[in-house]
Write an enzyme that holds these catalytic residues in place. Structure first.
Site, mmCIF file in Angstrom:
data_model
loop_
_atom_site.group_PDB
_atom_site.id
_atom_site.type_symbol
_atom_site.label_atom_id
_atom_site.label_comp_id
_atom_site.label_asym_id
_atom_site.label_seq_id
_atom_site.Cartn_x
_atom_site.Cartn_y
_atom_site.Cartn_z
ATOM 1 N N HIS A 278 32.202 -17.858 58.275
ATOM 2 C CA HIS A 278 33.871 -19.063 58.157
ATOM 3 C C HIS A 278 34.415 -19.758 59.451
ATOM 4 O O HIS A 278 35.425 -20.148 59.569
ATOM 5 C CB HIS A 278 34.690 -17.646 58.586
ATOM 6 N N HIS B 195 38.594 -13.858 54.044
ATOM 7 C CA HIS B 195 36.935 -14.513 54.059
ATOM 8 C C HIS B 195 36.779 -15.701 52.566
ATOM 9 O O HIS B 195 38.276 -15.794 52.673
ATOM 10 C CB HIS B 195 36.353 -13.542 53.305
HETATM 11 C C1 LIG Z 1 25.875 -15.702 54.020
HETATM 12 C C2 LIG Z 1 27.216 -16.559 53.679
HETATM 13 C C3 LIG Z 1 28.236 -14.572 53.327
HETATM 14 C C4 LIG Z 1 29.466 -15.446 52.985
HETATM 15 N N1 LIG Z 1 29.876 -14.408 52.450
HETATM 16 C C5 LIG Z 1 31.701 -14.603 51.992
HETATM 17 C C6 LIG Z 1 31.885 -13.928 51.310
HETATM 18 O O1 LIG Z 1 31.527 -12.724 50.818
HETATM 19 N N2 LIG Z 1 33.444 -14.003 50.606
HETATM 20 C C7 LIG Z 1 33.684 -15.373 51.019
HETATM 21 O O2 LIG Z 1 35.413 -15.063 50.665
HETATM 22 N N3 LIG Z 1 33.519 -15.822 51.967
HETATM 23 C C8 LIG Z 1 31.634 -15.589 52.325
HETATM 24 N N4 LIG Z 1 31.031 -16.811 52.670
HETATM 25 C C9 LIG Z 1 31.652 -17.846 53.502
HETATM 26 C C10 LIG Z 1 32.190 -18.897 52.206
HETATM 27 O O3 LIG Z 1 30.955 -18.847 51.376
HETATM 28 C C11 LIG Z 1 32.322 -20.332 52.607
HETATM 29 O O4 LIG Z 1 32.786 -20.069 53.617
HETATM 30 C C12 LIG Z 1 32.584 -21.017 51.254
HETATM 31 O O5 LIG Z 1 31.379 -21.661 50.862
HETATM 32 C C13 LIG Z 1 32.739 -22.838 52.387
HETATM 33 O O6 LIG Z 1 32.462 -23.553 50.988
HETATM 34 P P1 LIG Z 1 32.290 -25.598 51.550
HETATM 35 O O7 LIG Z 1 32.331 -26.459 50.789
HETATM 36 O O8 LIG Z 1 33.049 -25.594 52.958
HETATM 37 O O9 LIG Z 1 30.901 -25.590 51.718
HETATM 38 P P2 LIG Z 1 29.514 -24.870 51.212
HETATM 39 O O10 LIG Z 1 29.770 -24.377 50.389
HETATM 40 O O11 LIG Z 1 28.529 -24.660 52.313
HETATM 41 O O12 LIG Z 1 28.789 -26.604 51.183
HETATM 42 C C14 LIG Z 1 28.758 -27.617 51.868
HETATM 43 C C15 LIG Z 1 27.095 -28.525 50.613
HETATM 44 O O13 LIG Z 1 27.045 -29.649 51.829
HETATM 45 C C16 LIG Z 1 25.739 -29.983 51.711
HETATM 46 N N5 LIG Z 1 24.966 -30.436 52.421
HETATM 47 C C17 LIG Z 1 25.639 -30.702 54.186
HETATM 48 N N6 LIG Z 1 25.281 -31.299 55.052
HETATM 49 C C18 LIG Z 1 25.005 -32.466 53.965
HETATM 50 C C19 LIG Z 1 24.482 -33.486 53.908
HETATM 51 N N7 LIG Z 1 24.007 -34.650 55.401
HETATM 52 N N8 LIG Z 1 24.439 -34.689 52.587
HETATM 53 C C20 LIG Z 1 23.925 -34.081 51.537
HETATM 54 N N9 LIG Z 1 24.552 -32.664 51.192
HETATM 55 C C21 LIG Z 1 25.128 -32.097 52.225
HETATM 56 C C22 LIG Z 1 25.873 -28.114 51.706
HETATM 57 O O14 LIG Z 1 23.717 -28.346 51.220
HETATM 58 C C23 LIG Z 1 26.002 -27.979 50.542
HETATM 59 O O15 LIG Z 1 25.775 -27.549 49.383
HETATM 60 C C24 LIG Z 1 29.624 -16.237 53.504
HETATM 61 C C25 LIG Z 1 29.366 -17.915 53.661
HETATM 62 C C26 LIG Z 1 28.131 -17.236 54.572
HETATM 63 C C27 LIG Z 1 27.061 -18.295 54.424
#
Ligand SMILES: Cc1cc2nc3c(=O)[nH]c(=O)nc-3n(C[C@H](O)[C@H](O)[C@H](O)COP(=O)(O)OP(=O)(O)OC[C@H]3O[C@@H](n4cnc5c(N)ncnc54)[C@H](O)[C@@H]3O)c2cc1C
Length: 600
Positions: A537, A580
């Site tokens: 997170h 979360h």
């Molecule tokens: C294993 C795991 C379990 C979790 N369990 C929970 C849960 O049960 N409940 C909950 O509320 N939260 C959970 N979380 C946390 C939650 O899923 C994340 O905080 C949230 O999805 C993050 O969203 P985001 O959009 O910030 O990043 P992300 O969803 O990670 O998106 C980032 C995207 O950017 C892309 N990217 C990165 N760098 C580049 C680049 N240079 N060029 C092109 N693309 C790129 C990646 O491929 C990805 O698709 C969990 C996370 C993980 C990893």
């Protein structure tokens, strides 16, 4: 499988909005922006599209993606000075949908107070009312079947969730006796049922829904919610396997993104930016892209040989991370409830997949039971620890950056006023270290989490080569209160295991981890330092704060000093919340789209 665009559709072309990262927030934001047919929207993601992939869709597969390059970035922290030099794996989704494709699907929400604190830090509009408004439109909650409610003796009528939205939410079809008994045990230890678990008063114990579609009991994630239904729109394009390396900028009054550079099949390409570039690459990668584009701390850019275009000292600072550790207990012989342990047995997998279709078996279990409590409810050292934290902050006050001073003021206030940062998760299976489970046995785990850490870390690029991961340094346990909070949580979990009715379902001497010989505060502290792990997170790497307080983006998500670069992912959250982060990422994507529509 590729996205709905080819390299020829993208390379050298121009899109009004280029979104970097098609993860949780990024796909949500892009899809919503494409509601305006006059706006062309492109998403670039480094991962692949993996629709209809059972490894993503079947719930119950916690961690099976870890270390596999088609799903996971497999990041790692630097050796942690206050954690016995340990490096911790930081898994993140590298596939369209980002971390929502591999996460554990728990749908939790923070308290009103914590979201409103975000606004108090100098960010107008980032408050509970707006957060809730956006989440209500995203949530597609389906209440549990009456037979399931009756079987579990639970009531979810007070759950305040949206029902029509695209992210489907459903309760675990099976909530086992150990989980329900643990719930009762928490009540017996003075924890209250959470008054409004989905409505901003999370202080207490409750069963949360999961991001699962009730129609076929599969994962609902940003691809099912914000790609599949949008992919035929002519103004919504997604190119996968496109690894963004930097923004191509020009300088005028303000720095402007003219293009986004990315590598695809080993070649470098540029797509032109018509109006805005939005970074949604997640809290671990968005700061690296800014730094490689010449936006960041002068000394960091100097050390990697990237010319400074914009000196913005807050980039990659203020990192805050949730951590977890846990205790596992063996269930007594004769407890016939299923657990997630069956999914470790390869001979069970086909049978569990068959049962899944009937909404039975281990895939219908999950991480769903939560206790959120103030320190005073879990430890009689609460006052002592609060006084120690207050003194430490006072003693070091002059050394803190301005933005951190405000954060610590709020954190101390939260400790004092009953805000509920201490979390225990009631888990039907084995999920701890270091002692392994024994095949064929069943377990119950009490995970516990640190939600309001005082330690602050950094994420910075260490090379101008975009293929090199940045250095992830969360400074785990640099602030002693973080470790002490964990020690108290550990003791509380052990107390739960010895309290009826949970106790009655456990074997005699049931504790597998950490084990009864870990019996003093100092031994518990060492156990935590050696085995606590990330809850995935991470926030704060491009914090939304006033510029003079170390902020990187303003309350319109715009990077200070730029005319058309925004950030919309978890990087922008300035102060951690006890929830979360999935719901937060969607809220940022959705609210971000509204802001961009209103301020273009
Ligand atoms: C294993 C795991 C379990 C979790 N369990 C929970 C849960 O049960 N409940 C909950 O509320 N939260 C959970 N979380 C946390 C939650 O899923 C994340 O905080 C949230 O999805 C993050 O969203 P985001 O959009 O910030 O990043 P992300 O969803 O990670 O998106 C980032 C995207 O950017 C892309 N990217 C990165 N760098 C580049 C680049 N240079 N060029 C092109 N693309 C790129 C990646 O491929 C990805 O698709 C969990 C996370 C993980 C990893």
């Amino acid at each position: 499988m590729p996205g709905n665009a080819t390299i020829n559709d993208v390379s050298g072309q121009m899109f009004d909005i280029v979104v970097v990262g098609g993860g949780t927030a990024g796909l949500c934001l892009a899809a919503k922006l494409s509601d305006n047919p006059n706006l062309s929207v492109l998403v670039l993601d480094a991962g692949e599209v993996s629709v209809d992939d059972p490894k993503i869709l079947l719930p119950g597969q916690y961690g099976v993606h870890f270390g596999q390059e088609e799903y996971d970035w497999s990041f790692k922290t630097t050796p942690q000075k206050f954690s016995n030099g340990r490096q911790v794996d930081w898994n993140r989704g590298k596939v369209l949908g980002g971390s929502s494709a591999i996460n554990f699907m728990c749908w939790t929400k923070p308290s009103v107070q914590e979201v409103d604190d975000w606004e108090r830090l100098g960010n107008p509009g980032w408050n509970w009312a707006n957060f809730e408004r956006h989440l209500h439109a995203i949530e597609g909650y389906h209440p549990p079947l009456a037979k399931s409610v009756a079987a579990h003796g639970l009531n979810f009528d007070h759950y305040n969730l949206g029902k029509e939205g695209p992210v489907k939410l459903y309760h675990c079809a099976t909530i086992t006796r150990p989980e329900r008994y643990a719930y009762q045990t928490a009540l017996n230890l003075g924890i209250q049922p959470a008054p409004a678990p989905m409505g901003g008063d999370t202080n207490g114990v409750y069963f949360a829904p999961k991001s699962i579609n009730h129609e076929d009991y599969t994962r609902s994630y940003s691809v099912t919610a914000f790609y599949e239904k949008y992919k035929d729109r002519p103004n919504f394009r997604v190119l996968t396997r496109a690894y963004v390396t930097r923004l191509v900028t020009s300088t005028g009054d303000k720095l402007k993104a003219d293009g986004v550079e990315f590598s695809y099949d080993g070649r470098i390409h540029v797509v032109k930016v018509g109006k805005e570039a939005v970074l949604s690459a997640g809290a671990l990668k968005s700061p690296q892209i800014l730094e490689l584009s010449g936006v960041g701390r002068r000394e960091v850019l100097g050390s990697i040989g990237v010319p400074v275009k914009l000196d913005l000292p807050g980039v990659g600072e203020n990192i805050q991370e949730h951590m977890f550790s846990g205790m596992s207990f063996e269930l007594a012989d004769g407890v016939d409830d299923i657990t997630m342990d069956a999914l470790r047995d390869p001979s069970q997998l086909a049978e569990q997949a068959r049962l899944h279709k009937l909404e039975e078996g281990s895939h219908t279990l999950g991480i769903t039971g939560f206790v959120f409590a103030p320190m005073a409810k879990i430890s009689d050292r609460a006052k002592e620890l609060y006084d120690a934290a207050k003194k430490k902050v006072a003693d070091n006050w002059s050394s803190y950056p301005e933005g951190l001073k405000e954060q610590y003021k709020i954190q101390l206030e939260r400790l004092d006023n009953g805000c509920a940062p201490c979390e225990v998760v009631l888990t039907p299976g084995f999920l701890t270290f270091p002692n392994p489970p024994v095949p064929g046995k069943k377990y119950f785990t009490l995970l516990f989490c640190l939600n309001h850490p005082f330690s602050r870390g950094t994420i910075h690029a260490i090379s101008s080569d975009p293929a090199k991961d940045p250095e992830f340094d969360p400074h785990y346990f640099e602030h002693d209160l973080d470790l002490q909070t964990f020690v108290e949580l550990c003791k509380f979990a052990r107390k739960m295991s010895k309290t009826a009715p949970l106790r009655d379902l456990l074997k005699e001497n049931p504790e597998i981890n950490p084990g009864v010989d870990v019996d003093s505060d100092s031994k518990l502290g060492e156990f935590i330092k050696n085995y606590a792990s990330t809850t995935f997170h991470t926030i704060g790497s491009l914090s939304m704060l006033p510029h003079e307080k170390g902020g990187v983006v303003d309350s319109n998500l715009k990077v200070y000093g730029t005319s058309n670069i925004r950030v919309a992912d978890l990087s922008v959250i300035p102060l951690h919340l006890a929830a979360h982060t999935l719901s937060l990422a969607y809220a940022i994507g959705s609210y971000g789209a509204e802001i961009i529509k209103n301020t273009l």
